[in-house]
Design an enzyme around this catalytic site. Structure first.
Site, short mmCIF file in Angstrom:
data_model
loop_
_atom_site.label_atom_id
_atom_site.label_comp_id
_atom_site.label_asym_id
_atom_site.label_seq_id
_atom_site.Cartn_x
_atom_site.Cartn_y
_atom_site.Cartn_z
N LYS A 62 47.55 42.59 47.93
CA LYS A 62 48.64 42.60 46.17
C LYS A 62 49.91 42.58 47.61
O LYS A 62 50.68 42.22 46.75
CB LYS A 62 48.57 43.65 46.03
N LYS A 70 36.97 28.13 39.57
CA LYS A 70 36.17 29.58 38.50
C LYS A 70 37.50 29.83 37.33
O LYS A 70 38.68 29.95 37.92
CB LYS A 70 36.39 30.90 39.26
N LYS A 115 42.91 33.73 34.88
CA LYS A 115 43.69 34.27 34.96
C LYS A 115 45.49 33.71 35.21
O LYS A 115 45.57 33.16 34.80
CB LYS A 115 44.01 35.71 34.39
P1 ADP Z 1 40.99 37.12 36.24
O1 ADP Z 1 40.38 36.41 37.41
O2 ADP Z 1 40.75 36.63 35.13
O3 ADP Z 1 41.67 38.16 36.38
P2 ADP Z 1 39.80 39.52 36.39
O4 ADP Z 1 39.82 39.65 38.10
O5 ADP Z 1 40.42 40.54 36.07
O6 ADP Z 1 39.67 37.96 35.31
O7 ADP Z 1 37.82 40.23 35.83
C1 ADP Z 1 37.42 41.33 35.21
C2 ADP Z 1 35.78 41.09 35.60
O8 ADP Z 1 35.20 39.68 34.65
C3 ADP Z 1 35.43 41.08 36.03
O9 ADP Z 1 34.05 42.09 36.01
C4 ADP Z 1 35.23 39.66 37.20
O10 ADP Z 1 33.64 39.48 37.35
C5 ADP Z 1 34.41 39.26 35.81
N1 ADP Z 1 35.20 37.64 35.87
C6 ADP Z 1 36.15 36.68 35.49
N2 ADP Z 1 36.17 36.04 36.29
C7 ADP Z 1 35.16 35.53 36.06
C8 ADP Z 1 34.09 34.17 36.06
N3 ADP Z 1 35.13 33.61 36.31
N4 ADP Z 1 32.34 34.26 35.03
C9 ADP Z 1 32.64 35.61 35.96
N5 ADP Z 1 32.22 36.17 35.27
C10 ADP Z 1 34.46 36.66 35.57
#
Ligand code: ADP
Ligand code: TRP
Length: 322
Positions: A113, A192, A195
């Protein structure tokens, strides 16, 4: 009976990847009668990155509304906001005083980070101690997390052992349960869904905005008449995660036969999402229009959580001399 606890960051409205990859499986696990589960929104951790009060509040509501819309049972799961049980910051302080500075410096997530973010604050550095307090404050046994959080769980176990070595046993030492990324939901660009990549599908938008997002899934320029390759198509990749075997076979046939455009395939995906999540979309909108119901749901969990927290704090306060 094992006590399972996990925290979710509230960084925005959960997208289809979060829902299929994390929220639905976690709700299934929390319904297992063998487990007692704690699920909280890590809104104090979010403060390391979000300094706008409205955004912080809005993200928390959107996250809570999603869990409730997908059927989280608040009778069975303690569902609360981290900030509603501020006792966690007291424990976090105690833990910090037992944990070497040099160990915190080794945290991968801080390094990662601090390379990426502009606001590198002290909270970002002590983040693992707040996370350890989230866990130790509730005598949790099992912590389901993604691989990226494993080091934080190791630090939690480490700091608990250090406290034990100095003052005697007081905490339950937790174990991580690594969630497999067996369901990796691709975004509208085939990467993948995330956000931070701006490639999400947000199922909670209006029909019109949702349809527009689905129509923007990246596909190649094969003409409408020509047969198409379903195996490399970004729209099909999402469709097949939601559709029945029959629907999948039918779409494959359509691709192979030709005369079926990507627009048709995307329209089918749009309709499938609307149909499959119609109840959850309605409930989400209902909760976002009735925020006091979200507050009430979270307050029930916070009251129960505070009781457990106070018990654990009493134990540790005595041990360290207060
Ligand atoms: P982002 O990548 O959108 O910021 P987060 O890191 O906050 O998402 O992920 C929150 C939860 O959702 C985690 O448990 C993560 O493994 C799951 N997750 C996020 N994106 C995916 C995806 N594309 N496919 C499957 N699980 C996901
Ligand atoms: N740091 C976790 C994440 O970014 C969220 C979190 C905070 C958490 N406290 C926790 C997860 C306690 C499990 C247990 O995903």
């Amino acid at each position: 009976m094992a006590r399972i606890l996990t925290g979710v960051q509230s960084t925005g409205t959960p997208h289809l990847g979060n829902i299929l990859g994390a929220i639905i499986p976690a709700i299934e696990m929390s319904n297992d009668p063998e487990n007692e589960s704690y699920l909280f929104i890590a809104d104090m951790h979010s403060l390391t990155q979000i300094k706008d009060a409205n955004t912080l509040r809005q993200n928390t509501y959107a996250t809570a509304a999603t869990w409730l819309a997908f059927g989280l049972n608040i009778e069975k799961t303690l569902f609360y906001k981290q900030s509603s049980v501020p006792q966690v910051t007291e424990l976090s302080w105690y833990l910090s005083c037992f944990f070497p500075f040099s160990r915190l410096e080794l945290a991968h997530s801080f390094k990662d980070k601090s390379d990426r973010l502009e606001d590198i604050n002290g909270g970002l550095f002590t983040y693992p101690m707040l996370m350890a307090a989230d866990i130790l404050l509730y005598d949790a046994d099992i912590i389901p997390v993604g691989k990226d959080q494993l080091q934080h769980i190791e630090m939690t176990r480490d700091v608990a052992s250090r406290v034990h070595a100095k003052v005697g046993d007081v905490f339950v030492i937790p174990e991580a349960k690594i969630q497999k990324d067996n369901m990796l939901i691709p975004g509208i660009d085939g990467q993948k869904m995330s956000k931070s990549k701006g490639n999400v599908i947000d199922i909670f938008q209006t029909d019109k905005a949702l349809r527009k997002q689905i129509m923007s899934i990246q596909t190649d320029s094969t003409s409408l008449e020509a047969p198409k390759e379903w195996s490399s198509c970004n729209s099909f990749a999402i469709y097949k995660l939601l559709a029945s075997d029959y629907q999948i076979a039918e779409m494959k046939r359509n691709y192979e036969a030709g005369g079926y455009g990507y627009g048709h395939a995307k329209q089918a995906l749009f309709e499938l999402i609307c149909e499959q999540f119609s109840e959850q979309r309605k409930l989400y909108a209902y909760y976002m229009d009735n925020l006091e119901e979200i507050d009430q749901a979270l307050e029930i969990g916070a009251k129960k959580a505070a009781k457990v927290a106070n018990g654990v704090l009493d134990r540790i306060r005595g041990k360290i001399g207060y």
